[in-house]
Design a protein around this motif. Sequence first.
Motif, short mmCIF file in Angstrom:
data_model
loop_
_atom_site.label_atom_id
_atom_site.label_comp_id
_atom_site.label_asym_id
_atom_site.label_seq_id
_atom_site.Cartn_x
_atom_site.Cartn_y
_atom_site.Cartn_z
N GLU A 309 0.84 -1.19 0.00
CA GLU A 309 0.00 0.00 0.00
C GLU A 309 0.88 1.25 0.00
OE1 GLU A 309 -2.72 -0.17 3.23
OE2 GLU A 309 -3.82 -1.90 2.44
N ILE A 310 0.31 2.37 -0.41
CA ILE A 310 1.11 3.57 -0.63
C ILE A 310 1.84 4.03 0.63
CG2 ILE A 310 0.95 6.05 -1.15
CD1 ILE A 310 -1.09 5.31 -3.31
N SER A 343 -1.63 6.46 -9.30
CA SER A 343 -2.65 5.50 -8.87
C SER A 343 -3.36 5.89 -7.58
CB SER A 343 -2.02 4.11 -8.70
OG SER A 343 -1.05 4.14 -7.67
N THR A 344 -3.13 7.11 -7.10
CA THR A 344 -3.73 7.48 -5.82
C THR A 344 -4.65 8.69 -5.92
OG1 THR A 344 -3.27 8.06 -3.51
CG2 THR A 344 -1.80 8.98 -5.16
N ASP A 346 -6.27 9.50 -2.62
CA ASP A 346 -6.36 9.84 -1.21
C ASP A 346 -5.37 10.95 -0.86
OD1 ASP A 346 -7.30 8.79 1.65
OD2 ASP A 346 -5.13 9.15 1.74
N ASP A 349 -2.25 9.89 1.11
CA ASP A 349 -1.32 9.20 0.23
C ASP A 349 -0.59 10.18 -0.68
OD1 ASP A 349 -1.95 6.76 1.32
OD2 ASP A 349 -3.37 6.19 -0.27
N LYS A 350 -1.34 11.17 -1.19
CA LYS A 350 -0.72 12.19 -2.05
C LYS A 350 0.36 12.96 -1.28
CE LYS A 350 -4.64 13.02 -5.16
NZ LYS A 350 -5.66 14.00 -5.60
#
Length: 397
Positions: A309-310, A343-344, A346, A349-350
């Motif tokens: 996961e990121i 691919s994100t 959120d 996450d960014k």
Amino acid sequence: MIRTITSAILFLCTLLTASAQGISFEPDLNGALSKARKENKLLFIEYYNSNCTVCKTLDPVFKEAAMGDFYNSNFVNYRMNTENMKKEDSLYIAKSKLQLESVPYFLFFDTEDNLVHCSGAKPDTDYLINGVGKIALNPEERTGSLAKKYNSGDKSVRTLYAYSNLAQLYKDDRLTKRLAENLYDAFPKDQLATQKSYTIMKNCVTSIDNGFFTYWANNTDKLKGFEKGAKEGTEIKVLQDILLKTINSDDKKNWNLAKIKSAKELILKTGLSTNPDAFLWQQEAAVLIKEGREPEALALFTKMTEGEEIGGATYIINNFLDIVKDKNSFAAIKAKIDKLRSSTKDNDDKADILYSELLYNQKTNNTGELKKLLPKATDFYKENKLDMARLSVFRSN
């Protein structure tokens, strides 16, 4: 004369009543300390928790006449409840430098506040009087004498085991490790498959380098039948716990690749995890790069970030950015960052990806890109009320 006799009778009745009612505990620590000094007695402290099941089983024993007779005669008694710890109680334990992590414990202090004896407890009158109280009164037998015995050359299993338990109460990791080694040296090797050997490993060993651990790790088929009741069948967990302690210790910093490989095999063998890389990838990567084997470290990077996961992937990325040197490694890391960014959606996450991009530019001395990206990252963190302090490391650039 009559008045003197009457006073003596009343005093005797008071003593008999106190004994009949069991142990008499002082209501506060300062009063207990003052009384102990005045009467030149040891201070006995029951260190307990009012919600502890085992602690509750001691309460009926404390009310027994035999307990009251012995403890009231020989000690000044005080109960220290960890459920609602009083400030003076916390300060007293902190002053003693004890780091108690479980209950119940019986602690005995002299009039100068030195710990002279400590012991676990169980609801058994004979044990609490003869196995704890009387030993506390004996300067040659109590735990306060263990350092002197050890330094004088007493390396018996009994002394080493008791001294190890005391060292652990003080969180003296170096001494604990040395005592565990001494215990293995002193222990009869023809008795390694016994309950006693298992008990020593469980209570005294904190390293996978110890002989007790090595024996049981190589003989897991014999590692059964030692735990009873609710813990039945949990013997393998003792090996897992020692393995975890070793992996999380500072000793890991000095491991070479052979040691890392051995630890990974133990992780699999003991059933701790089916993914040993998750425990040791940072150390392994650092050693590989130190030994000039960066392509192998990069392969480990790819393996660890694949499918992650990121949040976890960016953590791995940031760690590798701190240690890699080769331009191919930096290129692979940048490609991973770009893939994650696409691919994100959120915001957290960014934010993690922005941080990794900034770190990448910093590590590759790409000052122009860093200066262009930092204002964008700052605005994004502000808009989403994220931790601005995280970006401070880049502002000097």
